[in-house]
Design a protein around this motif. Sequence first.
Motif, PDB file in Angstrom:
ATOM      1  N   UNK A  77      -0.733  -7.194  -6.550  1.00  0.00           N
ATOM      2  CA  UNK A  77      -0.444  -5.835  -7.019  1.00  0.00           C
ATOM      3  C   UNK A  77       0.712  -5.253  -6.223  1.00  0.00           C
ATOM      4  N   UNK A  78       1.630  -4.619  -6.937  1.00  0.00           N
ATOM      5  CA  UNK A  78       2.719  -3.887  -6.289  1.00  0.00           C
ATOM      6  C   UNK A  78       3.150  -2.785  -7.244  1.00  0.00           C
ATOM      7  N   UNK A  79       4.307  -2.172  -6.986  1.00  0.00           N
ATOM      8  CA  UNK A  79       4.720  -0.992  -7.750  1.00  0.00           C
ATOM      9  C   UNK A  79       4.752  -1.218  -9.263  1.00  0.00           C
ATOM     10  N   UNK A  80       5.187  -2.397  -9.699  1.00  0.00           N
ATOM     11  CA  UNK A  80       5.323  -2.648 -11.135  1.00  0.00           C
ATOM     12  C   UNK A  80       4.125  -3.396 -11.729  1.00  0.00           C
ATOM     13  N   UNK A  81       3.065  -3.592 -10.937  1.00  0.00           N
ATOM     14  CA  UNK A  81       1.884  -4.321 -11.413  1.00  0.00           C
ATOM     15  C   UNK A  81       0.633  -3.502 -11.123  1.00  0.00           C
ATOM     16  N   UNK A  82      -0.131  -3.205 -12.169  1.00  0.00           N
ATOM     17  CA  UNK A  82      -1.447  -2.567 -11.979  1.00  0.00           C
ATOM     18  C   UNK A  82      -2.493  -3.433 -12.655  1.00  0.00           C
ATOM     19  N   UNK A  83      -3.671  -3.472 -12.055  1.00  0.00           N
ATOM     20  CA  UNK A  83      -4.750  -4.329 -12.538  1.00  0.00           C
ATOM     21  C   UNK A  83      -5.980  -3.483 -12.841  1.00  0.00           C
TER      22      UNK A  83
END
Length: 195
Positions: A77-83
């Motif tokens: 997970x990082x700024x451009x990835x949400x789970x």
Amino acid sequence: MHTARIFYNRITFLYPVINYFLAGQRKVLIDEVNKYPSGKLLEIGVGTGSHLPLYKGHEITGIDISEAMLGKARRFEKNNIRLLLMDGENLSFPNAGFDYVVMSHVLAVAKDPNRLLEHVQRVLKPGGKLFILNHFTPDNGLKYIDRAFHPLSCIFHFKSLFRLSDIDGLRKFSLVKKTGLGKGSYYQLLIFSRP
């Protein structure tokens, strides 16, 4: 609790091995996705997320029904990835919110593939692209393996006997590209467009 959720929570420890065998196919899939302009991308069945770093330039929402899988995926997970914990057959996203939807080895494990595709069509923007990587029972000798395994496949929460022509929900999309992968093109990478 959802029986498939319990199953996938229990087999999370096996996914490094499964991912090893699927890595080449997933790379081909994501290379195709990366040819398209940056946009909002929904990946249904993100699993342990080991492939997420391969995406370039997209704003990614990854969902899975397994808390254990998502727990492993959180490291990417990082700024451009949400789970998110969510079932693809009951998407809670607004209509026409995504430019792309990706499903890697998900369609044959869905309880109701047509219901899943109804939800995909709803959340995909007009002109948006649907990427499907899955096995499909071919009209060659490999069909006998699928038939032999069919009585046991429900134990593993997937459909071994799985024909592309039987999936009515795909008729609501336009086929853009079809690529055979693996021996006898047992696996197919399909790119569809939502009209």
